[in-house]
Enzyme design. Sequence first.
Site: not given
Length: 1409
Positions: A1014-1015
């Site tokens: 996600h990051v």
Amino acid sequence: MDPTSELAGKFNLDGNIEMQVFVSNSSASSIAQVDIKINYSSDSLHLHWGVIRDRQEKWVLPSSQPDGSRNYKNRALRSPFMKSDSNSYIKIAIDDPAIQAIEFLVVDEAQNKWLKNNGQNFHVEIPMREKLTVPNVSVPEELVQIQAYLRWERNGKQMYTPEKEKEEYEAARFELLEKVARGTSIEDLRATMTNKNDTREIKEPSVSQKENNLPDDLVQKQAYVRWEKAGKPNFSPEQQQREFEKAREELQAELGKGVSVDDIRKKIGKGEIKTKVSKQPQNTRYFSTEVIQRKGRDLMQLINKHAAKSAEDKASTSVEGKNSIEPKVLKAVELFAKEKEEQDGVTVLNKKIFKLADKELLVLVTKPGGKMKVHLATDFEEPVTLHWALSKKAGEWLEPPPTVLPPGSVALKEAAETQLKNESSAELSYLVQSFEIEIEEDIFVGMPFVLLSNGRWIKNNGSDFYIEFSRGSKHVQKDAGDGTGTAKALLDKIAEMESEAQKSFMHRSQRVASWKLGKKGSWCGCGLWPRGNSYGIKTTTSNHVKSVRPRIGLQTCSRIFFASNPQNQELLRMIMSTVGRGGEGDVGQRIRDEILVIQRKNECKGGMMEEWHQKLHNNTSPDDVIICQALIDYIKSDFDMSVYWKTLNENGITKERILSYDRAIHSEPNFRRDQRDGLLHDLGNYLRTLKDKMRSLEPHVVCDRLVGVGGLAILHAVHSGADLESAITNCMGYRSEGQGFMVGVQINPIPGLPSGFPELLRFVLKHVEDKNVEALVEGLLEARQELRPLLFKSSNRLRDLLFLDIALDSTVRTAIERGYEDLNNAGSEKIMYFITLVLENLALSSDDNEDLVYCLKEWKHALSMSNSKSDHWALYSKSVLDRTRLALASKAEWYQQVLQPSAEYLGSLLGVDQGALNIFTEEIIRAGSAAALSTLLNRLDPVLRQTAHLGSWQVISPVEAVGYVVVVDELLTVQHKTYNIPTILVAKRVKGEEEIPDGAVALLTPDMPDVLSHVSVRARNSKVCFATCFDPDILANLQAYEGKLLRLKPTSADIVYSELKEGELADSNSTNLTEGSPSPIKLVRKEFNGRYAISSEEFTSEMVGAKSRNISYLKGKVPTWIGIPTSVALPFGVFEKVLSEDSNQEVANKLQLLKKNLGEELSALKEIRQTVLQLTAPPQLVQELKTKMQSSGMPWPGDEGEQRWDQAWMAIKKVWASKWNERAYFSTRKVKLDHDYLCMAVLVQEVINADYAFVIHTTNPSSGDSSEIYAEVVKGLGETLVGAYPGRALSFICKKNDLNSPQLLGYPSKPIGLFIRRSIIFRSDSNGEDLEGYAGAGLYDSVPMDEEEKVVLDYSSDPLITDENFRRSILSSIARAGNAIEELYGSAQDIEGVVRDGNVYVVQTRPQV
């Protein structure tokens, strides 16, 4: 050569090598001599031999043997040849008339070269000799015991049955009778056996003597004396021969003075022959030709799955079961303190409870409302007057100001007196006498006082009481809380025991040892106690307590250990290994036995010696070494009592100290002159036993007491690595080793030890100081493997076996550390091999070791790849290295979670220095193998990165950036922060599912989130530079720029950085922060369309999000070999419709109130999610969903029972509740989306129980190259890939014009895989996941109906890793699926899917942002 010798054989060996064997043929002598001469010269030439006795066919070992012989696997003797020019020779005396022949081979150990007789043994017959007539005399039993011990030692310290032990004892008696028959007197036997310190066979006078009539046995004894004085070095055969000749010269000099041979014999026994020899430096062996042949073992047999349930255990603060310790019952003064603390409602500045016989005195200092309050309370029944003052500096008495005096007080000179008043509480049921003052001024630092009751003054052990108003440097500065997360009841009782100053630590620990304990928190508490006491952190009685605490605490610990379950053993063995072995076992028993023998033998059973005996029996400390030395000095000084006290006082032992022992020594020594020689001899031996005892204590404890008595020499003597030797001796059995006064003292060997185990331990002891440690470590590990099964069996000697295992474990670590220097120039394979050794050692010491064992298997696979010159060996090894680091980090975090809260809480109760508490767990971890393993990994890492061409960086988002450097520990802690200036974040920890804070232009980390986490996606979508730095030096350099302005210029594989001046910031393109600008992104509220469930054919943009629509679009359009799961959905508006139902009105009202109060309160988000889970399902929803799922061919959960539907309904509600995840909520706020407009559909799919899961980006996200596909693959379900699971996925790229040739970028290092039964998954599908310019994917939860099973992964048996053809097939199929879907949409795609039985399934796709 004996003139009666005849040539018994002449042999031609291996070309020009000739060997001659001579045997003496005198039938009149009972001794035959065999001389072997060979024209072959080598320092490592040995005779490998045995004898044929009583017409037996197999070899046996003779009772007599040449000097330097050693037992070889209990099957033969190895005796060294002596060199002479180009020849070698050896002499063997055969004194047993029952021996008919000797058989032998010749071996050059350095070259492993064997010389044989045409492939067979050499066989030499021994002429018949006359048998000795054994005289009808008796031999003293103490000499028989010594001879039996020598035989046992000679035979390899084998494990004897009782019958065999009796047989050996009688054989020893017969040997001594034979010596008497040859003319040796009983007196000479006794002198030789009790004065000679080595354990070689006593040799009779040689039949042949030199012309000077100097017997060879005397020369040998003098050579031994020289060797002892030189420090027992390891002489080469040439050095041995030179020493032999020098010894002969010294004895000839005595003969020249007119001294007779008999007198020389006596002088040697007393050590009175003058000899000139300097102590040789310790001979460290730099290489060894011996190696251990390790057994082939299935590493899977090493696995322990005693997983620690620390969360459950640590949460327990109440009763732990019927047999567990009860919660502490508060006494009157404690109830008083509890009430006052709650009334004042502030942090307690200081709190102390004094024990006064069976009563208690409490002093409590608080500071409510800016004023300091001092409460004093006691449960005395008689009236009590407080005589008190205040202090501006510690210790002084100042008259209290009138404003401070309680009513009725009397002011005195420099003090005041106040009558305590009665105070009670009906609610808390207590009655005390109390005192309270309030002090406004901050100039006072404490209060001294004494008590007066019934005309007698009450003091604190003879001194004034004193309470500090604030905690000093030695007190806890950190609030440890109320003990939540610990076994609070047990720790409270331990603290209470520590406050019982009138009781010894031994008595208190024995009470703890009797408690029955339940969960791991209890084991943790009892394990911390002796460990903390070994620090000397709490002193309750007299100074000697500090010395004995490690031993007594360890006794407590070991008793607890053996009453426990397997899952508790790692924690306690680690505590035990850091405290020390303690005084039981062979050394402790010898201490108790030997002092009794000394008293009995020397007729000194009363007075000081009996008092000392009682003290030794109660506790043995370093003080006893000094006491023993003082007694020896006293006797040597002709019984001068001042010398006795001089030795004691010079080493810190005063009369007061001796009287302070639990078993005090009141008397002075008082011996008779006729006891002098016996006491000096016996006390000298006893001093060595006490030093042996001191080896088991920690160095700082011994050092405290031994300064001055031999100084460093004694310190070295008691800490010369003897823990292992002592532990081995304790398990193999202890006897007196030839010390005549110790007859009858012994520790029996442990029965049932594995075959060959004693030989293995002797190998370890022989090589324990080798510089080349490889063979030693292999031997240590083999010994631990052999010992391991015995540790899981019930045995009354289990404690001794455990201490042996701990000693072996510790020696592995010290050996590895000693071998670091040799690894400086070693190749990668050598370092990898050492890693396998240390990892095996760590696995053997760990309870829940499955991950460690699989790491070990992977390292062995990496070694085989390296040996076979595989192209990917370094790349694979790097992934194994990363996984091993994760395993070490996980183990360290577990220790921190389990140990540190209890350490903090117990420390707060005992007033421990905060600095010691802060590093408590860290120091324990550093004492184990994990630290050595981490060092080896750090050495190998740069080598692997260079070999695999990985460089120092992995660039995940290659965006040029300019900003100010800010260093943070975890990205998670700053993810919702807003930076007002362009900021380059250097974060030590990045898990993978965090948000990137506003104002951050770059994120650099040593952590390893997946490229598709996600990051990582957020960074690329937000145009933020994101990279992982593998080089700790580069990372440290970046951290040193904190606060400075830097420019980052990334490429696909590197980042170049440079410092800028302040004015250059305006020229950069990193300042376009759009704070306050309106969001161009809009959410459109979706309404309920009257339907609770729809099939995939009904998916439209008004009903469901892009996730559902895309999966429906793929069906029937992709190639048939790509599977698409059947889907239904709960459309937009269903959540709001369910919330509006009458049955959910209370939930709706609560949600409305919580949302109004949301503001900045993050805690409200969690409460909202919990409230959503209280919704009930309308019957119409249940019926419509059931109909749609069954008509689509999906299983209906309710068919398996009502409970299964309840599970499905809970999963649906969790998806809806994820709208209020912190990450999702702040993400919408960041781009100024109206969170109320966000609607959540739920995509329902049948779970495919995947072998592998993958994520594809059809354009390489790191380079932006649209001609190649980038993908990541994990074993099991995809949650470990898209969620914050540690480790890296397998990654590869594939050119779109060559989809059958995937290029591997990295092997997986994720230790955990998720697997699930046949089930249903409910996926979030919001209207915020397909907005242009906003990457909303991955913000919300997908929830399976059943909980996934976490499985520790074994990549060494995974065909994706080990089978190149299988890997190529799977990766190519994944790449071809991605390419086909991209061609269908005509744009780059972000695709998720799974592989099952070689078939590819796609579960969702969306545009790649």
